[in-house]
Design a protein around this motif. Structure first.
Motif, mmCIF file in Angstrom:
data_model
loop_
_atom_site.group_PDB
_atom_site.id
_atom_site.type_symbol
_atom_site.label_atom_id
_atom_site.label_comp_id
_atom_site.label_asym_id
_atom_site.label_seq_id
_atom_site.Cartn_x
_atom_site.Cartn_y
_atom_site.Cartn_z
ATOM 1 N N SER A 144 5.658 3.712 -34.510
ATOM 2 C CA SER A 144 4.386 3.165 -35.074
ATOM 3 C C SER A 144 3.983 2.119 -34.203
ATOM 4 N N ALA A 145 2.885 1.626 -34.283
ATOM 5 C CA ALA A 145 2.129 0.704 -33.157
ATOM 6 C C ALA A 145 3.165 -0.360 -32.783
ATOM 7 N N GLY A 146 3.633 -1.172 -33.879
ATOM 8 C CA GLY A 146 4.450 -2.176 -34.000
ATOM 9 C C GLY A 146 5.851 -1.831 -32.979
ATOM 10 N N GLN A 147 6.301 -0.698 -33.430
ATOM 11 C CA GLN A 147 7.423 -0.157 -32.674
ATOM 12 C C GLN A 147 7.236 -0.030 -31.272
ATOM 13 N N GLN A 148 6.107 0.685 -30.833
ATOM 14 C CA GLN A 148 5.733 0.967 -29.524
ATOM 15 C C GLN A 148 5.673 -0.398 -28.757
ATOM 16 N N GLN A 149 4.937 -1.470 -29.310
ATOM 17 C CA GLN A 149 4.926 -2.891 -28.618
ATOM 18 C C GLN A 149 6.189 -3.440 -28.577
ATOM 19 N N ARG A 150 7.154 -3.283 -29.546
ATOM 20 C CA ARG A 150 8.577 -3.858 -29.161
ATOM 21 C C ARG A 150 9.382 -3.063 -28.095
ATOM 22 N N VAL A 151 8.929 -1.507 -27.896
ATOM 23 C CA VAL A 151 9.842 -0.955 -26.856
ATOM 24 C C VAL A 151 8.943 -1.601 -25.621
ATOM 25 N N ALA A 152 7.697 -1.669 -25.647
ATOM 26 C CA ALA A 152 7.103 -2.374 -24.178
ATOM 27 C C ALA A 152 7.562 -3.821 -23.870
ATOM 28 N N ILE A 153 7.934 -4.608 -24.933
ATOM 29 C CA ILE A 153 8.372 -5.937 -24.783
ATOM 30 C C ILE A 153 9.963 -5.601 -24.248
ATOM 31 N N ALA A 154 10.540 -4.787 -24.794
ATOM 32 C CA ALA A 154 12.007 -4.519 -24.317
ATOM 33 C C ALA A 154 11.825 -4.005 -23.040
ATOM 34 N N ARG A 155 10.882 -3.260 -22.563
ATOM 35 C CA ARG A 155 10.930 -2.665 -21.043
ATOM 36 C C ARG A 155 10.502 -4.039 -20.233
ATOM 37 N N ALA A 156 9.575 -4.843 -20.617
ATOM 38 C CA ALA A 156 9.235 -5.820 -20.014
ATOM 39 C C ALA A 156 10.303 -6.855 -19.589
ATOM 40 N N LEU A 157 11.312 -6.839 -20.466
ATOM 41 C CA LEU A 157 12.399 -7.981 -20.459
ATOM 42 C C LEU A 157 13.550 -7.199 -19.436
ATOM 43 N N ALA A 158 13.377 -5.819 -19.084
ATOM 44 C CA ALA A 158 14.384 -5.063 -18.671
ATOM 45 C C ALA A 158 14.973 -5.610 -17.380
ATOM 46 N N ASN A 159 14.387 -6.138 -16.439
ATOM 47 C CA ASN A 159 14.888 -6.734 -15.328
ATOM 48 C C ASN A 159 14.915 -8.345 -15.320
ATOM 49 N N ASN A 160 15.119 -8.790 -16.579
ATOM 50 C CA ASN A 160 15.198 -10.229 -16.791
ATOM 51 C C ASN A 160 14.292 -11.111 -15.967
ATOM 52 N N PRO A 161 12.941 -10.970 -16.329
ATOM 53 C CA PRO A 161 11.852 -11.638 -15.561
ATOM 54 C C PRO A 161 11.959 -13.084 -15.814
ATOM 55 N N ASP A 162 11.356 -13.834 -14.851
ATOM 56 C CA ASP A 162 11.225 -15.451 -15.290
ATOM 57 C C ASP A 162 9.952 -15.488 -16.010
ATOM 58 N N LEU A 163 9.056 -14.363 -15.769
ATOM 59 C CA LEU A 163 7.397 -14.568 -16.235
ATOM 60 C C LEU A 163 6.951 -13.205 -17.180
ATOM 61 N N LEU A 164 6.815 -13.681 -18.085
ATOM 62 C CA LEU A 164 6.278 -12.578 -18.819
ATOM 63 C C LEU A 164 4.821 -12.826 -19.330
ATOM 64 N N LEU A 165 3.897 -11.704 -18.873
ATOM 65 C CA LEU A 165 2.465 -11.789 -18.849
ATOM 66 C C LEU A 165 2.236 -10.910 -19.977
ATOM 67 N N ALA A 166 1.325 -11.279 -20.913
ATOM 68 C CA ALA A 166 0.853 -10.427 -22.020
ATOM 69 C C ALA A 166 -0.678 -10.546 -22.136
ATOM 70 N N ASP A 167 -1.203 -9.196 -22.117
ATOM 71 C CA ASP A 167 -2.597 -9.029 -22.169
ATOM 72 C C ASP A 167 -2.945 -8.506 -23.456
ATOM 73 N N GLU A 168 -3.572 -9.428 -24.481
ATOM 74 C CA GLU A 168 -3.961 -9.059 -25.527
ATOM 75 C C GLU A 168 -2.896 -8.268 -26.516
ATOM 76 N N PRO A 169 -1.725 -8.938 -26.553
ATOM 77 C CA PRO A 169 -0.469 -7.893 -27.057
ATOM 78 C C PRO A 169 -0.731 -7.561 -28.600
ATOM 79 N N THR A 170 -1.400 -8.324 -29.241
ATOM 80 C CA THR A 170 -1.691 -8.083 -30.503
ATOM 81 C C THR A 170 -2.981 -7.486 -30.870
ATOM 82 N N GLY A 171 -3.719 -7.118 -29.978
ATOM 83 C CA GLY A 171 -5.160 -6.444 -30.186
ATOM 84 C C GLY A 171 -5.101 -5.264 -30.966
ATOM 85 N N ASN A 172 -3.870 -4.368 -30.999
ATOM 86 C CA ASN A 172 -3.900 -3.097 -31.593
ATOM 87 C C ASN A 172 -3.016 -3.090 -32.877
#
Lengths: 226, 402
Positions: A144-172
């Motif tokens: 689902s759209a929500g599940q896809q965005q969760r996967v995207a968030i998990a990927r964004a956190l993969a390398n333990n970033p100091d900075l998370l940038l989100a561009d309209e993450p709830t737009g869809n």
């Protein structure tokens, strides 16, 4: 201070003249903050996010990360900067369609570390954290759209970033899912101390930030700390 | 997840593109392998036919002429038989057969015949037409074929060839057999020596039909010439002739007249040149068409994958990773297309060869290696520009909504 930008300008050349998408903008983003950027269409918020993530070179100005000035013109250095320090969450999820949820996370891990077993374990941990450990072999179209965005968030956190940038993450997403995703971002910010910068149109979403920035014609209009 | 896994996944994801891309390489390689397989066999067949014309180099005494090749050695002056040994020990490349002869006109009863002394092994080897007549029952390989088998793979046949011409045996041409009413096993007396007709030779339409062939040393004794011969026929490889074989032979035998049988040699050389040119033209066409097809396919693929490439760049992949993914893809397609093309081309040639020209085509295993190398090279060259352009795709190309 995690990020400091000074007199940043990004000019686009168009057939009818030059346009400053970001116009001589200076801004400090403290470590561990949750910054939301709002503004009308064309106000320069996405351009600013692209520059902050090392995805776009500014026309002029300086940017430092952890007090170290970044050479924004070196494409190779910026790619390394992105993989080491920045995670991205996009409105359209930006998942590779022919990779499973687990693989979409693994490709981000692979940039830094070639150990497949280790990467697989880490990807499974992340999927478990976003509540999708039963969807590891699912392709984006099967989620689902929500599940896809969760996967995207998990990927964004993969390398333990100091900075998370989100561009309209709830737009869809619908309001319920939007709230859920914003809650996840807030949790990342509060529990892991990750600095979050989110571009949004939604006033409700902007309320999640501890610093609310509004842009107008590429300039800083308001910079409100809650 | 490694980059190769990512590449394989993408290939599998877009199966229709994969099939069309592979088809382009497979057909291209298949065509060139098929044509080459067929033309190599054709070259051999043509070269065998050309060799059937006989030797193409003639060594004669200095004073002789070669106005009529088939009669050039008749009643010619002589030179020592040891010249043969000089040629054999010179190890000049491109000399396939050396056949010494001693020829004189003699009378048998009221008939004039030409008596020719030959060393059977070498004489037979240089006259494939005789072999088909049954003395050895084996066709000679082409001296000018690119990679023909050895002339006498079966040693027993070779020995049989030598043994059949004992001191008292002779082979006779069809004309003599007719005039003297001889058949195999008949007795023939020449200059008071009795010979047994060991073999009737098939009609050739040359002076050979009026010849009686006997062992060289028997003829030398009969004519009282001592160890002298009147000619040496050589089957020289035509490519060696064009590279100066005659000059090398003249260095070894300076006091002889060495000449080529012009028509034979020029036909052989022209044939080889034509075959080489045809293959080259096809290779160039395939390289161009194949390269453009692959380039076009990868270009289309890059355009379709702009968003994915943007995602990879966004999460930190460098340009070199993008080049690697695309070139690896081209390499994999080249590998599979090369193998499939080889199989298709070889099977096609094996099936069509006998149907169209009655030539049995065998697989040329070396082409398996060439097919893979050429297919991979074409694929990689074709993918270079699209890969370069893919590296230019901005990493933020997925920031905007579709």
């Amino acid at each position: 201070m995690l990020i400091q930008i000074k007199n940043l300008t990004k000019t686009y050349q168009r057939h009818d003249g030059a346009i400053n998408a970001v116009d001589n903008l200076s801004l400090d983003i403290p470590k561990g903050s949750f910054v939301t950027i709002t503004g009308a269409s064309g106000s320069g918020k996405t351009t600013l996010l692209l520059i902050l993530g090392g995805l776009l070179q500014p026309t002029s100005g300086k940017m430092s990360y952890n007090a170290r000035e970044l050479d924004l013109l070196k494409e190779k250095d910026m790619a390394t900067f992105r993989s080491n320090h920045v995670g991205f969450v996009m409105q359209s999820f930006a998942l590779v369609p022919y990779l499973t949820a687990l693989e979409n996370i693994s490709i981000a891990l692979n940039v830094k570390d070639k150990d497949n077993d280790k990467n697989r374990k880490r990807a499974l941990q992340l999927l478990e954290w976003v509540g999708l450990d039963d969807r590891t072999t699912h392709y984006p179209k099967e989620l689902s759209a929500g599940q896809q965005q969760r996967v995207a968030i998990a990927r964004a956190l993969a390398n333990n970033p100091d900075l998370l940038l989100a561009d309209e993450p709830t737009g869809n997403l619908d309001p319920t899912l939007s709230e859920e995703i914003l809650g996840v971002l807030k949790e990342i910010n509060q529990k892991q101390g990750t600095t979050v910068v989110m571009v949004t149109h939604s006033p409700a979403a902007a309320e999640y930030g501890d610093t609310k920035i509004q842009l107008k014609n590429g300039k800083l209009h308001t910079n409100e700390k809650v | 997840m490694r980059l190769i896994d990512l590449t394989l996944k993408e290939l599998w994801h877009r199966k229709s593109q994969l099939v069309s891309g592979l088809l382009a390489i497979t057909l291209g390689i298949g065509v060139i392998v098929g044509i080459r397989s067929f033309s190599v066999v054709s070259e051999k067949a043509v070269a065998v036919n050309l060799d059937n014309l006989g030797a193409n180099i003639l060594v004669l005494p200095q004073s002789s002429s070669v106005d009529n090749y088939y009669a050039a050695d008749i009643d010619a002056s002589t030179f020592p038989e040891e010249y043969v040994e000089k040629l054999v020990t010179s190890t000049i490349p491109g000399v396939d057969n050396i056949s010494p002869k001693l020829t004189r006109r003699v009378k048998v009863g009221n008939e004039n015949i030409v008596l020719t002394g030959i060393l059977p092994k070498s004489e037979i080897a240089s006259k494939p037409i005789w072999q088909r007549g049954g003395i050895q029952g084996q066709q000679a390989a082409a001296s000018c074929a690119p990679s023909g088998p050895k002339k006498y793979a079966d040693a027993k046949l070779q020995r049989k060839g030598i043994d059949t011409l004992a001191n008292n045996d002779c082979f006779i041409g069809s004309g003599i057999a007719l005039r003297l009413k001889l058949k195999e096993g008949s007795k023939l007396t020449i200059m008071d020596k009795e010979f047994t007709v060991a073999k009737l030779l098939p009609e050739t339409g040359t002076v050979d039909d009026d010849r009686v062939f006997a062992n060289l040393h028997t003829v030398q004794a009969l004519l009282g010439t001592g160890e002298q011969i009147s000619a040496i026929e050589i089957m020289g490889c035509c490519s060696s002739i064009s590279e100066g074989l005659l000059g090398k032979l003249r260095n070894v035998l300076p006091d002889t007249r060495i000449t080529t049988i012009g028509q034979i040699v020029s036909t052989q050389i022209e044939n080889n040149k034509l075959m080489s040119k045809i293959s080259l033209v096809f290779l160039i066409i395939i390289v161009f068409v194949g390269g453009i097809s692959i380039g076009n396919y990868i270009w289309g693929n890059v355009n379709e994958r702009r968003k994915e490439i943007g995602i990879l760049r966004m999460i930190g992949y460098h340009k070199r990773h993008i080049y690697y993914i695309l070139v690896l893809k081209a390499l994999l397609m080249g590998l599979v297309g090369g193998i499939a093309g080889y199989i298709l081309g070889t099977l096609g040639a094996m099936w069509l060869g006998p149907q169209f020209s009655g030539i049995a085509v065998s697989p040329i295993y070396m082409y398996f290696f060439y097919s893979i190398v050429v297919a991979i090279l074409i694929s990689i060259i074709g993918s270079l520009i699209p890969a370069y352009m893919a590296g230019k795709i901005e990493p933020f190309s997925n920031m905007q909504e579709d």
